[in-house]
Design a protein around this motif. Structure first.
Motif, short mmCIF file in Angstrom:
data_model
loop_
_atom_site.label_atom_id
_atom_site.label_comp_id
_atom_site.label_asym_id
_atom_site.label_seq_id
_atom_site.Cartn_x
_atom_site.Cartn_y
_atom_site.Cartn_z
N ALA A 34 -47.35 -4.48 -35.81
CA ALA A 34 -46.89 -5.59 -36.33
C ALA A 34 -45.86 -6.34 -35.03
CB ALA A 34 -46.11 -6.13 -37.32
N LEU A 35 -44.68 -6.09 -34.56
CA LEU A 35 -44.03 -6.73 -33.20
C LEU A 35 -44.27 -6.87 -31.89
CD1 LEU A 35 -40.86 -7.68 -32.48
CD2 LEU A 35 -40.31 -5.33 -32.05
N VAL A 36 -45.13 -5.56 -31.82
CA VAL A 36 -46.10 -5.76 -30.54
C VAL A 36 -47.50 -6.84 -30.03
CG1 VAL A 36 -47.57 -4.15 -28.46
CG2 VAL A 36 -45.56 -3.25 -29.62
N ARG A 37 -47.91 -6.34 -31.14
CA ARG A 37 -49.57 -7.51 -31.63
C ARG A 37 -49.05 -8.69 -31.60
NH1 ARG A 37 -51.21 -3.56 -35.77
NH2 ARG A 37 -52.28 -2.34 -34.75
N SER A 38 -47.59 -8.90 -32.30
CA SER A 38 -46.68 -10.56 -32.44
C SER A 38 -46.67 -10.91 -30.97
CB SER A 38 -45.22 -10.58 -33.25
OG SER A 38 -46.65 -10.43 -34.56
N PHE A 39 -45.92 -9.72 -30.03
CA PHE A 39 -45.71 -10.79 -28.85
C PHE A 39 -46.95 -11.32 -27.56
CE2 PHE A 39 -41.30 -11.33 -28.59
CZ PHE A 39 -40.56 -10.30 -29.60
N GLY A 40 -48.02 -9.49 -27.90
CA GLY A 40 -49.18 -9.82 -27.21
C GLY A 40 -49.63 -11.05 -27.90
N LEU A 41 -49.94 -11.88 -28.70
CA LEU A 41 -50.79 -12.37 -29.34
C LEU A 41 -50.17 -14.02 -28.85
CD1 LEU A 41 -53.09 -13.63 -30.80
CD2 LEU A 41 -51.78 -14.03 -33.00
N LEU A 42 -47.94 -13.87 -28.85
CA LEU A 42 -47.57 -15.37 -28.56
C LEU A 42 -48.28 -15.41 -27.00
CD1 LEU A 42 -44.83 -14.47 -30.66
CD2 LEU A 42 -46.70 -16.07 -30.55
N GLY A 43 -48.47 -14.31 -25.71
CA GLY A 43 -48.31 -13.83 -24.71
C GLY A 43 -49.92 -15.39 -24.73
N LEU A 44 -51.45 -13.89 -25.44
CA LEU A 44 -52.42 -14.09 -25.34
C LEU A 44 -52.24 -16.05 -25.29
CD1 LEU A 44 -55.02 -13.48 -24.95
CD2 LEU A 44 -55.37 -13.20 -26.75
N LEU A 45 -51.79 -16.40 -26.36
CA LEU A 45 -51.07 -17.68 -26.75
C LEU A 45 -51.67 -18.93 -25.81
CD1 LEU A 45 -50.45 -17.84 -30.63
CD2 LEU A 45 -52.54 -18.25 -29.43
N CYS A 46 -49.73 -18.32 -24.79
CA CYS A 46 -49.80 -18.65 -23.41
C CYS A 46 -51.06 -18.60 -22.45
CB CYS A 46 -48.90 -18.25 -23.29
SG CYS A 46 -46.98 -18.96 -23.84
N HIS A 47 -52.13 -17.44 -21.92
CA HIS A 47 -52.68 -17.64 -21.41
C HIS A 47 -54.24 -18.37 -21.34
CE1 HIS A 47 -54.37 -13.65 -19.19
NE2 HIS A 47 -54.86 -14.41 -18.71
N LEU A 48 -54.20 -18.61 -22.60
CA LEU A 48 -55.77 -19.21 -23.08
C LEU A 48 -55.93 -20.19 -22.75
CD1 LEU A 48 -56.92 -18.20 -26.48
CD2 LEU A 48 -57.57 -16.73 -24.94
N PRO A 49 -55.01 -21.39 -22.65
CA PRO A 49 -54.85 -22.85 -21.61
C PRO A 49 -55.19 -22.57 -20.50
CG PRO A 49 -53.36 -22.45 -23.70
CD PRO A 49 -53.36 -21.31 -23.49
N LEU A 50 -54.55 -22.06 -20.21
CA LEU A 50 -55.02 -21.79 -18.35
C LEU A 50 -56.47 -21.02 -18.14
CD1 LEU A 50 -51.76 -19.87 -17.24
CD2 LEU A 50 -51.74 -21.85 -17.64
N ALA A 51 -56.70 -20.53 -19.25
CA ALA A 51 -58.24 -19.54 -18.82
C ALA A 51 -59.10 -20.74 -19.09
CB ALA A 51 -58.82 -18.75 -19.87
N ILE A 52 -58.89 -21.55 -19.94
CA ILE A 52 -59.32 -22.88 -20.54
C ILE A 52 -59.71 -24.22 -19.91
CG2 ILE A 52 -59.73 -24.96 -22.29
CD1 ILE A 52 -59.34 -22.71 -24.43
#
Length: 266
Positions: A34-52
């Motif tokens: 859960a910790l690994v997925r949570s940090f990965g998801l938070l990273g992805l949430l920072c990642h997505l605005p750049l892609a958009i």
């Protein structure tokens, strides 16, 4: 928020997730999926605005290097997070997450090619299927690396450390081929849609990309056929997977890097 701070935050979060999973593999800390997925998801949430943001700059006929790199790495992270809910593949995050973060940092500093208005639905299908195929096969490549480490360790009777943290060898191989099958279906769609919807491959410098993509398709198809009929597995499957992925990597990003960065042509 500017692109660089978001990219740095995503990189830190990805590295944090990968570090914990790496320590779990080394049996230094207890598993915390859960910790690994949570940090990965938070990273992805920072990642997505750049892609958009890159896509909103004015969709090009085909995505440039920076857009392709950010989109493909983000989709790879998202795909891994989703698959990890059903399959024991989260160990792949040890390599994939830092690479996605590093790709993001590098892409932020790359020049943007000249934009052309209007990405047609057909081109959008081609771009999305290409990125998803790359994501699945990137996960397969990291899975192959782990399978290779496990295979070599068992061959030399080393059964402690990382090997104890991995699923059984048969499960690792089964997941590898499931990932390749999914990636091949998407790669087939990407190649077919490219032939249908891309009008002039010569004018857009896409012949070499198409040839290399077809070569990667042949490599993966050969592996799947020989696995089914000849029982290819183990280190042979690992080598063919990695070679196929390297050819695909060269197809997707090699030509874009030469044209957009070295030759400065959009």
């Amino acid at each position: 928020m500017h692109a660089l701070p978001l990219a740095v935050m995503a990189f830190i979060l990805y590295v944090a997730a990968a570090s914990w999973q790496g320590l779990t593999l080394a049996r230094r800390v207890p598993p915390r999926t859960a910790l690994v997925r949570s940090f990965g998801l938070l990273g992805l949430l920072c990642h997505l605005p750049l892609a958009i943001g890159l896509l909103d700059q004015g969709a090009s006929l085909l995505p440039g290097l920076s857009t392709s790199a950010v989109l493909a790495s983000g989709l790879a992270v998202l795909t891994l997070l989703v698959i990890s809910l059903f399959k024991p593949v989260l160990n792949v995050a040890t390599g994939l997450f830092p690479l996605a973060g590093l790709t993001l940092l590098l892409a932020v500093g790359l020049p943007s090619p000249e934009r052309h208005p209007g990405m047609t639905p057909g081109i959008a299908l081609h771009a999305l299927s290409s990125a998803l195929a790359f994501a699945f096969l990137a996960i397969a490549a990291f899975q192959a690396i782990l399978l290779g480490v496990q295979n070599q360790a068992l061959r030399h009777h080393h059964i402690r450390g990382v090997v104890q943290s991995l699923p059984p060898l048969t499960s690792m191989e089964r997941i590898l081929f499931e990932l390749i099958w999914a990636g091949m279906a998407l790669l087939s769609l990407a190649i077919a849609s490219g032939f249908v919807f891309v009008d002039d491959m010569f004018a857009q410098h896409l012949v070499h990309k198409t040839v290399l993509s077809l070569l990667a398709w042949v490599i993966f198809a050969t592996l799947l056929v020989c696995h089914h009929w000849l029982g290819w597995r183990g280190m042979r499957a690992v080598r063919w997977t990695l070679v196929g992925y390297l050819v695909l990597l060269l197809a997707y990003f090699g030509s874009k890097f030469v044209l957009e960065v070295l030759l400065n042509r959009g």
